[in-house]
Structures are given as structure tokens and as C-alpha cells.
Enzyme design. Structure first.
Site, PDB file in Angstrom:
ATOM      1  N   SER A  80       0.803  -1.219   0.000  1.00  0.00           N
ATOM      2  CA  SER A  80       0.000   0.000   0.000  1.00  0.00           C
ATOM      3  C   SER A  80       0.838   1.272   0.000  1.00  0.00           C
ATOM      4  CB  SER A  80      -0.937   0.020   1.208  1.00  0.00           C
ATOM      5  OG  SER A  80      -0.209   0.102   2.419  1.00  0.00           O
ATOM      6  N   LYS A 158       0.885   4.460   6.754  1.00  0.00           N
ATOM      7  CA  LYS A 158       0.300   5.359   5.753  1.00  0.00           C
ATOM      8  C   LYS A 158       0.994   6.722   5.858  1.00  0.00           C
ATOM      9  CE  LYS A 158      -2.878   2.228   4.816  1.00  0.00           C
ATOM     10  NZ  LYS A 158      -2.772   1.404   3.581  1.00  0.00           N
TER      11      LYS A 158
END
Length: 301
Positions: A80, A158
């Protein structure tokens, strides 16, 4: 009158006995030294075996303290954050050092890559089988502390896009995400999704929370995927574990992770503040090491 006396067989026997007696004494002395040395070695081994459990406990406590307050190695389990962080299927996943001191006195800033514990409404990106006995649990804990074991299913990595009080949305006429109506400068994006599928309505981030997104926009289940939950897709600042600061493995990808000013108009001066906070523990350590070194030299002198 001469006092010399001829040497006879008796004298030779006496000298022989003396020589043999001396050899016996030497052999006894050597044997005694070997026995004492063997006893000392056995005592050292016994002492080490007795101290080993204590050393293991001390090592475990130190690892716990370091992991809790200073730094933790983290294994990247998914793709990701490609290509900033490698974690794709079939490739060598990156190991990063996650530092805690940068957030001792300030909150995460836009552009920071953070590791955090996801809300209970988030679906895990990877599945991890947790151990069922204490020994395996301890081994897994140490493995996670040094970054050789997969992280918990609740741990995510993230990039911070917006902070408390800011309004984030997608997209402007050029397909860029905007914060408070201003487009972001995001040079790290990899494989963005089509415009029609990545658009989302404005979200005002609550105070004490963050809006986070993966750099690999087409393969990241981030805040966008959870806008309908009770947190509007945001995460709590208190759930941030630390700042991903450096890739340490594999060596071919060793690099420090930067925090670009993706909101230049809002983030002036934030970079300098973050740098000062990040190096503060190092400066404190050097300050403490100098007097200790001087004391040791004075004592040695």
C-alpha cells in the site's frame, strides 16, 4: 691435609633421589594448578548458568523499554506504500525504523509516514496468526521489536494527508487532492486510480485525528475506504505508534524517509520543528556521554 672425599655410589643414589623428588614436586605443582584452573572454569560456567535467566529478563525489559519509548523496527507487510516502501507479494519486504521521539512534543504533520494502530472499523490488510502459548508470544514480541516478524493485523503504515480542523476532498480540475481548498504537492504517488473512482466528498478532520492515505493509491485501503464509519475514515493521533524514519533492510534500499511539505502554505516552519525534535534525543545522549567519558579518563589517569 686434603679434606676432599671421593664420591661413592651412596652419594650418587642420594642425588638421584633428590632429582626424582624434585620432579615429583614439579608434577604435583602442575597438577594442582590445573585442578585449580579447572575448578575456576567450572565455577564460571555454573555462575553463567545461574545468571543466564537474569540476563534474559534484563534483555527483555530493555527491549520493551526501547520499543515503547524510543525506536521500533517494523516489517512492511503490504504494497500500500509502494514505491516509497516495498511490501509487495513475492518481493523482499522493507524493514523500517519507527522512531517515537519526534512525536513527544508535537503531533504528526502532513507528509509524515506514520505507523499506527487502526480503528476497530478498519479491515486488516494482512492476516497474521497470533501464537497461543507464552513462549511463542515472547518470541513474536522480540521478532516484532527488531522487525523480523510480521506486525499485528491492527498495525498500518500510511502517509498523513490532513490534520485536525482541516477539510480534505478529491479532486480539483487536475485530479489533485485538496486540503482547505488548496491542491497538494504529492510527488510520491504511485499508480493512482481513475479520477471517477477516487473522488470523495469533503471531510473535515476532527481535532486530535488524522486523515491518512497510502502512496500506492490504487492498492491502499486507507481513510478513503472508511469515510462511512463513525470516525469519517480518520485515525486518532494517540493511536500513532511513531514516525517511519529510515529503511534499514534490505541494505540496497537503505535510505532516510523524508517528510515533504505537501501543504507548503500551511506547513511553514513545521519541517524545522520536526528536525529539532528528532535530533533532540541524540543531542541529549551526546551531552550525557561527554561527562561520563571525561570521568573515565580521569579515573584511568
Amino acid at each position: 691435609m686434603s679434606t676432599d672425599r671421593p664420591t661413592g655410589p651412596a652419594d650418587d643414589d642420594t642425588a638421584g633421589h633428590r632429582a626424582e623428588g624434585g620432579d615429583d614436586e614439579v608434577r604435583v605443582s602442575r597438577f594442582s594448578r590445573r585442578a585449580r584452573r579447572r575448578d575456576r572454569d567450572e565455577q564460571k560456567k555454573g555462575s553463567l548458568l545461574k545468571e543466564l535467566p537474569i540476563l534474559l529478563v534484563v534483555a527483555f525489559v530493555l527491549a520493551l523499554l526501547v520499543k515503547t519509548f524510543l525506536v521500533q523496527a517494523f516489517f512492511i507487510p503490504s504494497g500500500s506504500m509502494e514505491t516509497t516502501l516495498h511490501g509487495c507479494t513475492g518481493c523482499t519486504g522493507d524493514r523500517v525504523l519507527v522512531t517515537k521521539p519526534p512525536y513527544w512534543f508535537s503531533d504528526p504533520q502532513p507528509g509524515d509516514v506514520v505507523v499506527f494502530q487502526g480503528p476497530d472499523t478498519w479491515t486488516p490488510e494482512v492476516e497474521v496468526s497470533e501464537p497461543t502459548n507464552w513462549f511463542s508470544s515472547a518470541a513474536l514480541f522480540l521478532g516484532r521489536a527488531i522487525g523480523v516478524a510480521p506486525p499485528s493485523e491492527d498495525d498500518y503504515v500510511k502517509r498523513v494527508i490532513a490534520t485536525g480542523g482541516q477539510t480534505v476532498m478529491c479532486c480539483d480540475d487536475q485530479g489533485r487532492i485538496t486540503v482547505d481548498g488548496q491542491p497538494l504537492d504529492e510527488p510520491y504517488i504511485y499508480e493512482n486510480t481513475p479520477l471517477e473512482s477516487r473522488s470523495f466528498a469533503p471531510v473535515t478532520v476532527p481535532e486530535g485525528r488524522l486523515w491518512v492515505m497510502g502512496d500506492h493509491r490504487s492498492a491502499s485501503a486507507d481513510s478513503r475506504s472508511h469515510v462511512s464509519d463513525q470516525y469519517s475514515g480518520t485515525i486518532a493521533v494517540d493511536d500513532v505508534i511513531g514516525k517511519a524514519s529510515v529503511i534499514v533492510w534490505p541494505f540496497s534500499r537503505f535510505t532516510f524517509l523524508d517528510s515533504p511539505d505537501i501543504q507548503p502554505q500551511q506547513a511553514q516552519g513545521a519541517g524545522l520543528q520536526g528536525d529539532v525534535v528528532a535530533v533532540a534525543p541524540l543531542l541529549l545522549g551526546l551531552g550525557g556521554a561527554v561527562p561520563v567519558t571525561a570521568w573515565r579518563r580521569r579515573r584511568r589517569g
